[in-house]
Design a protein around this motif. Structure first.
Motif, PDB file in Angstrom:
ATOM      1  N   MET A   1      34.079  32.816  32.815  1.00 53.06           N
ATOM      2  CA  MET A   1      34.963  32.415  33.768  1.00 53.06           C
ATOM      3  C   MET A   1      34.819  33.047  35.414  1.00 53.06           C
TER       4      MET A   1
ATOM      5  N   PHE B   1      36.786  33.848  38.765  1.00 55.35           N
ATOM      6  CA  PHE B   1      38.386  34.060  39.471  1.00 55.35           C
ATOM      7  C   PHE B   1      38.343  33.776  40.727  1.00 55.35           C
ATOM      8  N   GLN B   2      39.562  33.530  41.211  1.00 56.20           N
ATOM      9  CA  GLN B   2      39.881  33.260  42.548  1.00 56.20           C
ATOM     10  C   GLN B   2      39.736  34.257  43.336  1.00 56.20           C
ATOM     11  N   GLU B   3      40.266  35.291  43.170  1.00 57.48           N
ATOM     12  CA  GLU B   3      39.963  36.565  44.317  1.00 57.48           C
ATOM     13  C   GLU B   3      38.724  37.417  43.969  1.00 57.48           C
TER      14      GLU B   3
ATOM     15  N   THR C   1      39.522  41.163  44.559  1.00 52.94           N
ATOM     16  CA  THR C   1      40.238  42.126  43.449  1.00 52.94           C
ATOM     17  C   THR C   1      39.543  42.079  42.171  1.00 52.94           C
ATOM     18  N   SER C   2      38.783  40.917  41.928  1.00 58.37           N
ATOM     19  CA  SER C   2      38.192  40.821  40.575  1.00 58.37           C
ATOM     20  C   SER C   2      37.119  41.664  40.057  1.00 58.37           C
ATOM     21  N   LEU C   3      36.758  42.537  41.008  1.00 60.79           N
ATOM     22  CA  LEU C   3      35.574  43.285  40.820  1.00 60.79           C
ATOM     23  C   LEU C   3      36.266  44.769  40.714  1.00 60.79           C
ATOM     24  N   ASN C   4      35.655  45.703  39.755  1.00 65.28           N
ATOM     25  CA  ASN C   4      36.053  47.093  39.456  1.00 65.28           C
ATOM     26  C   ASN C   4      35.707  47.790  40.646  1.00 65.28           C
ATOM     27  N   PRO C   5      36.445  48.375  41.491  1.00 65.60           N
ATOM     28  CA  PRO C   5      36.029  49.054  42.733  1.00 65.60           C
ATOM     29  C   PRO C   5      35.141  50.102  42.541  1.00 65.60           C
TER      30      PRO C   5
ATOM     31  N   GLN D   1      28.495  46.118  36.285  1.00 68.29           N
ATOM     32  CA  GLN D   1      29.315  45.206  36.250  1.00 68.29           C
ATOM     33  C   GLN D   1      28.697  43.964  35.682  1.00 68.29           C
TER      34      GLN D   1
ATOM     35  N   HIS E   1      33.080  46.894  47.517  1.00 68.51           N
ATOM     36  CA  HIS E   1      33.795  47.268  48.746  1.00 68.51           C
ATOM     37  C   HIS E   1      32.578  47.173  49.958  1.00 68.51           C
TER      38      HIS E   1
ATOM     39  N   MET F   1      30.288  37.719  41.207  1.00 70.58           N
ATOM     40  CA  MET F   1      31.039  37.112  40.068  1.00 70.58           C
ATOM     41  C   MET F   1      30.431  36.075  39.238  1.00 70.58           C
TER      42      MET F   1
ATOM     43  N   MET G   1      27.577  37.534  37.316  1.00 74.20           N
ATOM     44  CA  MET G   1      27.959  38.333  36.067  1.00 74.20           C
ATOM     45  C   MET G   1      28.747  37.127  34.975  1.00 74.20           C
TER      46      MET G   1
END
Lengths: 328, 331
Positions: B91, B93-95, B98-102, B109, B150, B161, B164
């Motif tokens: 899957m 996601f939209q964002e 924020t969907s990746l661990n900072p 990841q 970031h 994403m 991944m």
């Protein structure tokens, strides 16, 4: 930028910032202490019960208290520049030697207390966050509230009553059995058993704080989008907690732990006195009562340096944990 | 149509006070792109999460079946479901912000998925991550693999994403509004990338979006959702050019067209009056409160889906057979 260079940059910045801070601390310490009523000569005279004007003057001359305050300050700075913290007439030795005797005990006590506080606190907080709103969370919430609100030395005394007096499992004071000539494992256990109670009573408040903080920041991290991403990868709840949630949740905890180092030093004064632990805290307490300013100044200076080192370490840990922290 | 990969029947997801998805049925074939279209709150994102069995509590799947590649996902034990997630159904996601661990590098990841499902070493996972970064066209993958989220732009993060998601070659990729947070030029690139990957890896693609512009270009079939239900389904041509359901018709009328009056100076942009919240507590057709054509019988029962060929609609005013017959008679 790699992790290593980032951490090095953080180290350089923190060290440079520490230098002016140290200067201000020196000046403040020195003049604030002169505001306290009485001096070492008066205390000694009081203890002896008899003193003439002449013997007081002689003592003041010996302690270097007869010259004007500003000259005393210049002499003090001059001493410092020669890496000397001055002489304590009371103990009959150089202050730096006296502190060097007591420092390892204090560092050991505080280090172990900090490890207890962080280890147990983060563990309890993690458990509370995983069972939020359910029984384990409720029980641990009450327990941590008790730890937080009851003074550490009182819990210390109660633990002495329970574990030393009633059960006889652990010694009630000092840092080792006096006169015993242990070696190897026996020596180690002797030291450890003397350490448990004071370290625990020093750390209880902090265990409570870190537990609540870990719980709150884990709950916050759990709602983040990247946790959902991790779940969508097929990770187990345990892997999600440890690999993705906890690391993010630890950021505020490390900040607090760094700030708490000074508080820990203050707490050590009380706990060292309760458990007659031979450390800096007790030495500081005694020096205040005796107006032994040279010793006190030395301890204050050292404590300031320790706090600053703790801040540098906090900065480094932060820079290591959180890649978003940019060092300017 | 190719072999069916995913078959969803009468799926219902409930939260304590409302049903987020009701009686939803659709299927995705091997290598097919199905678009689910609907406005915010129509239940499309919850549908996506339900397929992964990741509906956030207190919501849960209360009925229906999800058959994926010969297995019933609703009946799978948690451990078996975890083996499906990331490996067989992935899957996006939209964002991407924020969907990746900072605090973890993108390499870790991306590699985490393949380490988990294929048990490879850290070094191999890293090599695979670099390979995938290259596949999603991130320049200098050897250097980028050690970057933190970031340090990347929004479009790059969405590519990460995607890398991944596809590293384990899933059979089905769910993309929940993959381009909403990106600007238009990047949108087209990301969608083209998804389409390429779908072909190369022969994945089924479930594209969830509220952007009708995307649908015509990239989807093989379209499902239109409104207030937790499917109201229309068909080929993109049928849906975009000759929609049957009043809601879909309203959507089409409300889409900005660049022909003619570019900035709507002379005529207002058409809108559908009211909001989706008015469907709450409605017994009949959920669209009744906003429908200009609503009649008394619309309020009585939820309209059953009627179909002609592969075009399906849930509206009592619409009888595809009768209309087809009329057309035939007139012709």
């Amino acid at each position: 930028m790699s992790n290593g260079t980032r951490v090095l940059k953080a180290l350089r910045r923190s060290t440079l910032q520490a230098i002016p801070t140290l200067g201000v601390i020196l000046v403040l310490n020195f003049f604030l202490l002169r505001l306290a009523p009485g001096d070492a000569a008066e205390v000694m005279a009081g203890e002896q019960g008899v003193a003439t004007e002449e013997s007081m003057a002689a003592m003041r001359k010996l302690f270097g208290l007869d010259i004007p305050v500003l000259d005393q300050f210049v002499a003090y700075i001059n001493n410092l520049l020669h890496f000397s913290l001055g002489y304590s007439p009371r103990y009959g030795m150089q202050v730096e030697d006296l502190i060097a005797q007591r420092l390892p005990g204090s560092i050991l006590l505080m280090g172990v207390a900090l490890v207890f506080a962080l280890g147990i606190g983060i563990f309890i907080g993690t458990v509370m966050a995983r069972y939020v709103g359910r029984l384990p969370d409720r029980i641990l919430s009450v327990v941590s509230l008790v730890f937080y609100s009851v003074p550490g030395f009182w819990i210390g005394l109660m633990m002495v009553v329970l574990f030393s007096v009633t059960l006889g499992w652990l010694p009630s004071g000092s840092d080792q059995t006096i006169g015993a000539d242990y070696s190897g494992l026996e020596w180690l256990w002797d030291r450890v058993s003397h350490l448990i109670l004071p370290a625990l009573s020093l750390s209880l408040v902090f265990i409570a704080i870190y537990a609540r903080l870990t719980r709150a920041s884990m709950l916050e991290s759990q709602g983040q989008d990247y946790v959902r991403t991790a779940a969508a990868k097929g990770l187990s709840p345990r892997a999600i907690t440890f690999r993705h949630v906890l690391r993010n949740a630890l950021l505020p905890v490390t900040t607090m732990a760094g700030l708490h180092f000074g508080t820990l030093l203050g707490g050590a004064v009380v706990v060292e006195t309760v458990f007659s632990w031979p450390g800096l805290g007790r030495l500081a307490f005694e020096s205040i009562m005796r107006r032994d300013f040279n010793v006190l100044l030395g301890i204050l200076l050292l404590s300031s340096i320790l706090v600053m080192i703790a801040n540098v370490i906090t900065d480094l840990v932060q820079a290591w944990l959180d890649p978003r922290i940019e060092v300017r | 149509m190719a072999t069916t990969l995913l078959e969803v029947e009468n799926l219902t997801v409930r939260f304590p006070r409302l049903a987020a998805v009701q009686d939803l049925s659709f299927s995705v074939g091997v290598g097919e792109t199905l678009a689910i279209v609907g406005e915010s709150g129509s239940g499309k994102s919850i549908t996506a999460l339900a397929l992964m069995r990741l509906v956030p509590p207190p919501g849960r799947i209360t009925g229906g079946s999800i058959r994926f590649d010969g297995r019933e996902l609703t009946a799978l034990p948690d451990a078996a479901m975890r083996k499906v997630r990331g490996a067989e159904i992935a899957m996006i996601f939209q964002e991407p912000m924020t969907s990746l661990n900072p605090v973890l590098t993108i390499g870790r990841q991306i590699g985490e998925t393949v380490r988990l499902h294929e048990g490879v070493s850290r070094r191999i996972a890293r090599a695979r991550a670099i390979e995938l970064l290259d596949l999603v066209r991130i320049p200098e993958p050897h250097r980028r693999v050690d970057d933190y989220p970031h340090q990347l732009s929004g479009g790059m993060r969405q590519r990460v994403m995607i890398a991944m998601a596809v590293i384990c070659r899933p059979k089905l990729l769910i993309a929940d509004e993959p381009t909403t947070a990106l600007d238009v030029t990047i949108q087209a690139q990301v969608l083209a990338l998804l389409d390429n990957l779908r072909r190369e890896l022969s994945m089924g693609l479930l594209l969830i979006t509220h952007d009708l512009g995307i649908v015509g270009q990239w989807a093989d079939r379209v499902v239109v959702m409104y207030a937790s239900r499917k109201v229309e389904e068909g080929s993109p041509d049928a849906i975009l050019d000759a929609p049957w359901h009043p809601y879909t018709q309203g959507l089409m009328a409300a889409s900005p067209r660049h022909a003619g009056d570019l900035h709507y100076r002379r005529t207002p942009l058409v809108e559908i009056p009211g909001s989706i919240t008015s469907a709450f507590g409605e017994t009949g057709c959920p669209f009744v409160p906003r429908c200009a054509l609503a009649e008394a019988r619309c309020r009585e029962v939820v309209p059953p889906p009627l179909s002609l060929g592969d075009h399906l609609v849930a509206c009592v005013r619409h009888d595809p057979f009768k209309e087809a017959a009329d057309v035939a008679l007139a012709g």
